[in-house]
Design a protein around this motif. Structure first.
Motif, mmCIF file in Angstrom:
data_model
loop_
_atom_site.group_PDB
_atom_site.id
_atom_site.type_symbol
_atom_site.label_atom_id
_atom_site.label_comp_id
_atom_site.label_asym_id
_atom_site.label_seq_id
_atom_site.Cartn_x
_atom_site.Cartn_y
_atom_site.Cartn_z
ATOM 1 N N THR A 31 -5.356 -1.126 3.479
ATOM 2 C CA THR A 31 -6.290 -2.053 4.117
ATOM 3 C C THR A 31 -7.694 -1.607 3.763
ATOM 4 N N GLY A 32 -8.476 -2.528 3.232
ATOM 5 C CA GLY A 32 -9.850 -2.221 2.863
ATOM 6 C C GLY A 32 -10.821 -2.813 3.864
ATOM 7 N N ILE A 33 -11.811 -2.022 4.262
ATOM 8 C CA ILE A 33 -12.867 -2.496 5.153
ATOM 9 C C ILE A 33 -14.076 -2.821 4.297
ATOM 10 N N GLY A 34 -14.429 -4.079 4.229
ATOM 11 C CA GLY A 34 -15.498 -4.550 3.371
ATOM 12 C C GLY A 34 -14.939 -5.105 2.076
ATOM 13 N N PHE A 35 -15.605 -6.135 1.545
ATOM 14 C CA PHE A 35 -15.155 -6.734 0.287
ATOM 15 C C PHE A 35 -16.354 -7.066 -0.588
ATOM 16 N N GLY A 36 -17.169 -6.022 -0.811
ATOM 17 C CA GLY A 36 -18.230 -6.132 -1.788
ATOM 18 C C GLY A 36 -17.702 -5.709 -3.150
ATOM 19 N N ALA A 37 -18.602 -5.297 -4.032
ATOM 20 C CA ALA A 37 -18.196 -4.958 -5.397
ATOM 21 C C ALA A 37 -17.201 -3.803 -5.428
ATOM 22 N N ALA A 38 -17.352 -2.806 -4.545
ATOM 23 C CA ALA A 38 -16.493 -1.620 -4.581
ATOM 24 C C ALA A 38 -15.046 -1.958 -4.233
ATOM 25 N N ASN A 39 -14.836 -2.601 -3.106
ATOM 26 C CA ASN A 39 -13.462 -2.933 -2.727
ATOM 27 C C ASN A 39 -12.912 -4.108 -3.531
ATOM 28 N N LEU A 40 -13.771 -4.957 -4.074
ATOM 29 C CA LEU A 40 -13.302 -5.976 -5.002
ATOM 30 C C LEU A 40 -12.715 -5.307 -6.241
ATOM 31 N N ALA A 41 -13.389 -4.274 -6.743
ATOM 32 C CA ALA A 41 -12.866 -3.527 -7.884
ATOM 33 C C ALA A 41 -11.531 -2.879 -7.544
ATOM 34 N N LEU A 42 -11.392 -2.376 -6.311
ATOM 35 C CA LEU A 42 -10.117 -1.787 -5.891
ATOM 36 C C LEU A 42 -9.034 -2.852 -5.828
ATOM 37 N N ALA A 43 -9.357 -4.028 -5.310
ATOM 38 C CA ALA A 43 -8.374 -5.108 -5.257
ATOM 39 C C ALA A 43 -7.885 -5.465 -6.656
ATOM 40 N N VAL A 44 -8.804 -5.481 -7.628
ATOM 41 C CA VAL A 44 -8.421 -5.762 -9.010
ATOM 42 C C VAL A 44 -7.502 -4.665 -9.539
ATOM 43 N N ALA A 45 -7.852 -3.402 -9.261
ATOM 44 C CA ALA A 45 -7.040 -2.281 -9.737
ATOM 45 C C ALA A 45 -5.640 -2.320 -9.140
ATOM 46 N N LEU A 46 -5.538 -2.621 -7.863
ATOM 47 C CA LEU A 46 -4.225 -2.716 -7.218
ATOM 48 C C LEU A 46 -3.436 -3.895 -7.778
ATOM 49 N N HIS A 47 -4.131 -5.008 -7.977
ATOM 50 C CA HIS A 47 -3.488 -6.200 -8.547
ATOM 51 C C HIS A 47 -2.912 -5.893 -9.926
ATOM 52 N N GLU A 48 -3.683 -5.215 -10.756
ATOM 53 C CA GLU A 48 -3.228 -4.921 -12.108
ATOM 54 C C GLU A 48 -2.184 -3.813 -12.138
ATOM 55 N N SER A 49 -2.095 -3.031 -11.059
ATOM 56 C CA SER A 49 -1.043 -2.013 -10.954
ATOM 57 C C SER A 49 0.201 -2.566 -10.269
ATOM 58 N N ARG A 50 0.176 -3.874 -9.993
ATOM 59 C CA ARG A 50 1.269 -4.539 -9.278
ATOM 60 C C ARG A 50 1.523 -3.876 -7.927
ATOM 61 N N ALA A 51 0.437 -3.422 -7.303
ATOM 62 C CA ALA A 51 0.557 -2.745 -6.011
ATOM 63 C C ALA A 51 -0.251 -3.450 -4.934
ATOM 64 N N ALA A 52 -0.621 -4.699 -5.184
ATOM 65 C CA ALA A 52 -1.484 -5.413 -4.241
ATOM 66 C C ALA A 52 -0.703 -6.252 -3.238
ATOM 67 N N GLY A 53 0.611 -6.305 -3.374
ATOM 68 C CA GLY A 53 1.378 -7.158 -2.481
ATOM 69 C C GLY A 53 1.305 -6.747 -1.033
ATOM 70 N N GLN A 54 1.103 -5.444 -0.783
ATOM 71 C CA GLN A 54 0.997 -4.942 0.581
ATOM 72 C C GLN A 54 -0.424 -4.474 0.868
ATOM 73 N N ALA A 55 -1.404 -5.250 0.400
ATOM 74 C CA ALA A 55 -2.809 -4.897 0.597
ATOM 75 C C ALA A 55 -3.542 -6.032 1.305
ATOM 76 N N LEU A 56 -4.556 -5.672 2.056
ATOM 77 C CA LEU A 56 -5.383 -6.644 2.760
ATOM 78 C C LEU A 56 -6.797 -6.089 2.847
ATOM 79 N N PHE A 57 -7.770 -6.950 2.623
ATOM 80 C CA PHE A 57 -9.170 -6.561 2.735
ATOM 81 C C PHE A 57 -9.829 -7.406 3.817
ATOM 82 N N LEU A 58 -10.624 -6.757 4.647
ATOM 83 C CA LEU A 58 -11.296 -7.409 5.768
ATOM 84 C C LEU A 58 -12.798 -7.430 5.502
ATOM 85 N N GLU A 59 -13.389 -8.593 5.565
ATOM 86 C CA GLU A 59 -14.814 -8.759 5.271
ATOM 87 C C GLU A 59 -15.482 -9.507 6.419
ATOM 88 N N LYS A 60 -16.556 -8.933 6.963
ATOM 89 C CA LYS A 60 -17.205 -9.546 8.121
ATOM 90 C C LYS A 60 -17.986 -10.815 7.759
#
Length: 448
Positions: free
Chosen positions: A25-54
Motif C-alpha cells: 500500500t502506497g501513501i501518496g501518488f506523486g512521481a515517486a509512488n507512480l514510479a513504484l506502481a510502474v515498477a510493480l506493474h512491470e514486475s507483474r507484482a501490482a495485483g495486490q497493490a493499492l495507492f492512496l492519494e488525498k
C-alpha cells in the motif's frame, strides 16, 4: 461503492474482519509512488497493490506549471527509463503515443517543459488508474498481530480502515517551508500556490509584489509576475548578494548517479555532511543559467528605458509581514547595515522552498517497533526500509525523506525510477523469503 470497500471489511469497532491483505500500500501518488506502481506493474507484482492519494485527481506541482518553464532534469530520467530502458511507460513512449516524438526531437533539447512533463505523468497515472484510490487521506496505521508478531498494518483514514497491507510505502511529498513567524493569508502565500491564487488579482492588478527567495522558483515567479502585471514593481528579497547559477556540469551531476547513493549511504557521517555541503549548488537556492540571464536582461532593459520594475533587494532578509485588509506591510532588513525598509505590498509570494514530510507522523501506532539512532532519527536501510524490531514482519519504506541517509537526489526526479525498482525488488524479495520478512536478515539490510 468505493473500491476500498471491496478490499477491506471494517466492523463497528473499527477493526478489520477477514480483510484482504495487500502486498503493498502506497501513501501518496506523486512521481515517486507512480514510479513504484510502474515498477510493480512491470514486475507483474501490482495485483495486490493499492495507492492512496488525498488529491481528488492526479496532480504534480500544478501551482508552478508556468508557461515556458522547463524541467531541470533530462527526460531520460523519467519514471521508468533508467530502471528499464525498454519500458513502455517511458517519456519516449508517451511522445510516440501522443504523436509528438519527431517534433520533440526537432527541439534539440533534453529538457521538456514543465507543462508537458505533467501531462506525461498524468498519462502514466491514467494507465494505472485501477491501482489508485483518489480523495483518500491516510492519517495513521495500526498493527495487526498474530502469535506475538506484527504481520500486517491497517492503514487508517480517520477512524476508518482503508487498507490492510504487508508493506507500506510512504511518499507523502514535500511541504512548503515558510520563513519563521510568517503566516499565509489572502495576500501572502507560498509559491506552490502561484497559479491557483494569482488569478484573483487579475481584475485589480497589484502595484507592488514582493517575492522572497533566491532559487529557481523565486526567479521564475518574479519573471512571471513581471510579465503578467506590466505595471507592477516586483521586489525580489534574498540573503545572497545575487542570484547564483545552478551547477549543472557533467561532473557535478554525478552526485545524482545511482552509484552515488551507495557511496553516500555507507559513508561516515562527516563525509555525508561534506558531500551535501559541496553539492548544495546543484539544487538549493540556485537558478538555471537561462532563467538567470533572462531575468538580468530584463532588468537591464528596464534601466535603459528608464522604467525599472525589478527591484533586487539583495543581502536582505524578510523580517516580518503584517497582513491588512487591502495590503501587506512588509519589513525587510539589509544585512550589511541592519537598515530596515518598509514596503506596502499588494501581494507577497514566499518562494522559500520545501521540506520533506516526516514519515513518523503517520506511524504513531507502531512507534515502539521503529528503531532509531543515538540522535533519535529513524534508521533507514539501503533499500529505503525502516529498521524495525525482530517481531515486526511488515516492511515500511520511505520515499523522499531520506536525504540525510541516501543523498541529495532523494527529493528529486533523478532517482525515482531506480529507487522504485530497488523498493519493488525488496518487497518481492521479502515476500519470497519468510526469514527475511521475519527480521532475521534485516540487520544487514538496515544499517543506519
Amino acid at each position: 461503492m468505493s473500491r476500498l470497500a471491496g478490499r477491506t471489511h471494517t466492523g463497528e469497532n473499527g477493526q478489520s474482519s477477514k480483510a484482504r491483505v495487500l502486498d503493498v500500500t502506497g501513501i501518496g501518488f506523486g512521481a515517486a509512488n507512480l514510479a513504484l506502481a510502474v515498477a510493480l506493474h512491470e514486475s507483474r507484482a501490482a495485483g495486490q497493490a493499492l495507492f492512496l492519494e488525498k488529491q481528488e485527481e492526479f496532480g504534480w506541482h500544478r501551482g508552478m506549471l508556468i508557461e515556458g518553464s522547463s524541467l531541470q532534469v533530462s527526460f531520460l530520467k523519467d519514471i521508468a527509463t533508467m530502471r528499464n530502458p525498454t519500458s513502455d511507460f517511458g517519456f519516449l513512449s508517451y511522445l510516440q503515443e501522443k504523436g509528438r516524438l519527431v517534433d520533440f526531437i526537432n527541439q534539440h533539447t533534453l529538457l521538456p517543459s514543465r507543462v508537458e512533463y505533467h501531462d506525461y505523468l498524468q498519462w502514466a497515472a491514467d494507465r494505472l488508474r485501477h491501482l489508485v484510490e483518489y480523495g483518500v487521506e491516510a492519517t495513521g496505521v495500526r498493527p495487526v498481530a498474530e502469535a506475538g508478531e506484527v504481520v500486517a498494518l491497517d492503514v487508517l483514514a480517520g477512524d476508518r480502515v482503508v487498507a490492510r497491507t504487508r508493506n507500506l510505502v510512504i511518499a507523502s511529498g514535500l511541504r512548503p517551508r515558510l520563513p519563521e513567524g510568517v503566516e499565509t493569508g489572502e495576500r501572502v502565500w507560498h509559491s506552490s500556490q502561484l497559479l491557483h491564487r494569482v488569478p484573483a488579482f487579475d481584475e485589480r492588478p497589484p502595484r507592488r509584489v514582493v517575492v522572497v527567495g533566491a532559487g529557481q522558483s523565486a526567479a521564475e515567479v518574479a519573471g512571471h509576475l513581471m510579465e503578467r502585471y506590466p505595471q507592477a514593481e516586483v521586489c525580489a528579497v534574498f540573503a545572497r548578494y545575487g542570484y547564483s547559477v545552478a551547477d549543472s556540469s557533467p561532473f557535478a551531476n554525478r552526485v545524482f548517479d545511482p552509484a552515488a547513493v551507495d557511496d553516500f549511504y555507507f559513508a561516515p557521517p562527516e563525509v555525508k555532511q561534506a558531500i551535501l555541503r559541496y553539492h548544495g549548488g546543484t539544487n538549493y537556492a540556485v537558478v538555471d543559467a537561462d532563467v538567470l540571464h533572462g531575468l538580468y536582461r530584463r532588468q537591464y532593459e528596464q534601466k535603459v528605458t528608464g522604467t525599472p520594475r525589478l527591484r533586487l533587494m539583495n543581502a536582505s532578509r524578510l523580517v516580518s509581514v503584517e497582513q491588512r485588509a487591502d495590503t501587506a506591510a512588509v519589513h525587510v532588513e539589509f544585512l550589511p547595515t541592519g537598515e530596515i525598509t518598509d514596503l506596502d505590498a499588494d501581494l507577497v509570494v514566499l518562494a522559500t522552498g520545501y521540506q520533506s514530510a516526516d514519515p513518523a507522523e503517520l506511524l504513531g501506532g507502531v512507534a515502539d517497533a521503529l528503531r532509531r539512532d543515538a540522535a533519535g532519527q529513524l534508521l533507514i536501510g539501503r533499500d529505503y526500509r525502516l529498521s524495525t524490531n525482530a517481531d515486526f514482519r511488515c516492511g515500511i519504506y520511505v520515499q523522499g525523506a531520506t536525504e540525510a541517509t541516501h543523498g541529495i537526489a532523494s527529493t528529486l526526479l533523478s532517482m525515482v525510477a531506480v529507487r522504485a525498482g530497488e523498493i519493488a525488488q525488496s518487497v518481492i524479495g521479502r515476500r519470497c523469503d519468510p526469514d527475511r520478512a521475519a527480521g532475521s536478515k534485516a540487520t544487514a539490510g538496515n544499517r543506519g
